[in-house]
Design an enzyme around this catalytic site. Structure first.
Site, PDB file in Angstrom:
ATOM      1  N   ASP A  60      38.226  44.661  46.653  1.00 49.37           N
ATOM      2  CA  ASP A  60      38.871  44.716  45.796  1.00 49.37           C
ATOM      3  C   ASP A  60      37.523  46.513  45.673  1.00 49.37           C
ATOM      4  OD1 ASP A  60      39.440  42.418  44.574  1.00 49.37           O
ATOM      5  OD2 ASP A  60      38.650  41.622  43.634  1.00 49.37           O
TER       6      ASP A  60
ATOM      7  N   GLY B 173      37.632  38.068  39.241  1.00 47.46           N
ATOM      8  CA  GLY B 173      39.205  38.528  38.979  1.00 47.46           C
ATOM      9  C   GLY B 173      39.266  39.628  39.792  1.00 47.46           C
TER      10      GLY B 173
ATOM     11  N   SER C 273      33.493  17.804  52.795  1.00 47.56           N
ATOM     12  CA  SER C 273      33.285  17.540  51.618  1.00 47.56           C
ATOM     13  C   SER C 273      32.119  18.380  52.277  1.00 47.56           C
ATOM     14  CB  SER C 273      32.377  16.507  51.781  1.00 47.56           C
ATOM     15  OG  SER C 273      31.210  16.747  50.543  1.00 47.56           O
TER      16      SER C 273
ATOM     17  N   LEU D 235      40.738  45.337  57.286  1.00 48.50           N
ATOM     18  CA  LEU D 235      40.641  45.082  58.320  1.00 48.50           C
ATOM     19  C   LEU D 235      38.572  44.525  58.342  1.00 48.50           C
ATOM     20  CD1 LEU D 235      42.120  47.816  60.222  1.00 48.50           C
ATOM     21  CD2 LEU D 235      43.441  45.507  59.948  1.00 48.50           C
TER      22      LEU D 235
ATOM     23  N   GLN E 245      46.395  37.246  47.514  1.00 48.04           N
ATOM     24  CA  GLN E 245      46.229  35.906  46.898  1.00 48.04           C
ATOM     25  C   GLN E 245      47.396  34.963  46.371  1.00 48.04           C
ATOM     26  OE1 GLN E 245      44.133  38.195  45.648  1.00 48.04           O
ATOM     27  NE2 GLN E 245      41.920  37.085  45.127  1.00 48.04           N
TER      28      GLN E 245
ATOM     29  N   ASN F  12      37.482  43.278  38.415  1.00 50.86           N
ATOM     30  CA  ASN F  12      36.725  43.679  39.778  1.00 50.86           C
ATOM     31  C   ASN F  12      36.768  45.363  39.580  1.00 50.86           C
ATOM     32  OD1 ASN F  12      35.391  41.297  39.784  1.00 50.86           O
ATOM     33  ND2 ASN F  12      36.789  40.057  41.493  1.00 50.86           N
TER      34      ASN F  12
END
Length: 327
Positions: free
Chosen positions: A257, A48, A36, A224, A172, A52
């Protein structure tokens, strides 16, 4: 040039951990991680990948069409996107689910641990891109961004069948794709976007070598981080574009993005790819300096100055006419 941007629409919950993840992880216990991290800052922002990228294109006056699924809580976000030049008329709004959630914690090294809840994005596979194109007109480019995998495959197939160039940006969702799905998403793309990690993962997922993959796409663009981006085409030397430097990093979320927005805008304006990538890098740095993916201000004079300092006066003067009329 009209661009249709498909992919996720989400709300971002961005937290900051005042430490280093690497110091908390024990190599011999990685198979049983139970940690945690106490964050000292929380920002709730719009996000999103598709939203974006569309936001960035809207700021550059490209009037993109956003294609994705949002939830019953979308009204305020919808108004924001419209006010910033995004056509949201084709967004599917769920009758029961909330908009997707992206929960991300960033440490002092700018490493991130994130979880994504799909929510209304699960309905994206019900979106008919062919019907949207019939209503709005044929775009000159469709970006297929991270989304429900079935929706990504369907949009890719539809765009190819209609003869619309595809920019593939699986990002993703690569971790969820099997070999055949990964191959379908990138095969025949005019442009392929990945970051450095995703580039390696994509080769593993597709089972293709780097040269085999390059033979199946137009240009492979790899971000990069602070090293900039690389542009690769089959048979040509790899071109490296340096990043626009900054010492005011606030949050890395959304920088990739923003790069895509700049690169796609340059593509729409028929710029050479190197020039489009330079604009993308300048926009990415602007987003790095703000918390949230859509909270930055686009100031043309600032962008031109950044481009001048990084790439030289000739490049800045070539870009200036397109940016001069923006506010």
């Amino acid at each position: 040039m009209r661009i249709a941007v498909t992919g996720s629409i989400a709300t971002d919950h961005l937290m900051v951990f005042p430490g280093r993840f690497a110091e908390q992880l024990m190599k011999e216990q990685l198979e049983r991680v139970s940690l945690s991290f106490l964050a000292d800052r929380l920002e709730v922002r719009r996000g999103g990948v598709a939203a974006n990228i569309a936001f960035g294109l809207g700021q550059l006056r490209l009037e993109p069409i956003l294609v994705g699924a949002a939830g019953i809580d979308f009204a305020e976000y919808d108004s924001w996107l419209r006010a910033n030049g995004v056509d949201t008329s084709e967004v599917r709004v769920s009758e029961s689910l909330h908009t997707a959630r992206f929960v991300c914690t960033t440490d002092d090294d700018q490493n991130q641990i994130a979880t994504f809840y799909a929510g209304a994005m699960a309905e994206a596979s019900r979106i008919d891109l062919a019907a949207i194109i019939a209503r709005t007109g044929k775009p000159e480019l469709v970006l297929v961004g991270a989304d429900d995998p079935e929706a990504m495959l369907r949009h890719t197939s539809t765009a190819h069948s209609l003869g619309v160039p595809v920019a593939a940006d699986p990002s993703q969702q690569l971790a969820r794709l099997d070999r055949e799905q990964a191959r379908q998403l990138v095969d025949g793309a005019g442009w392929l976007f990945t970051n450095e990690y995703e580039a390696a993962l994509l080769l593993e997922r597709t089972g293709w070598s780097e040269q085999q993959l390059l033979g199946r796409v137009g240009t492979w663009i790899t971000t990069l981080g602070d090293a900039g981006v690389s542009l690769a085409r089959s048979g040509d030397p790899v071109v490296r574009i340096p990043a626009v430097a900054t010492d005011r990093i606030a949050d890395p979320t959304g920088a990739g993005d923003a790069f895509r927005s700049g690169f796609l805008a340059g593509t729409a304006w028929k710029w050479p790819q190197e020039q489009a990538a330079r604009l993308g890098c300048a926009l990415a740095t602007t987003v790095l300096e703000s918390v949230g993916t859509q909270e930055h201000k686009l100031v043309p004079s600032d962008l031109i100055d950044r481009i001048d300092q990084t790439y030289g006066n000739d490049v800045a003067r070539a870009i200036e006419p397109r940016l001069a009329g923006l506010s």
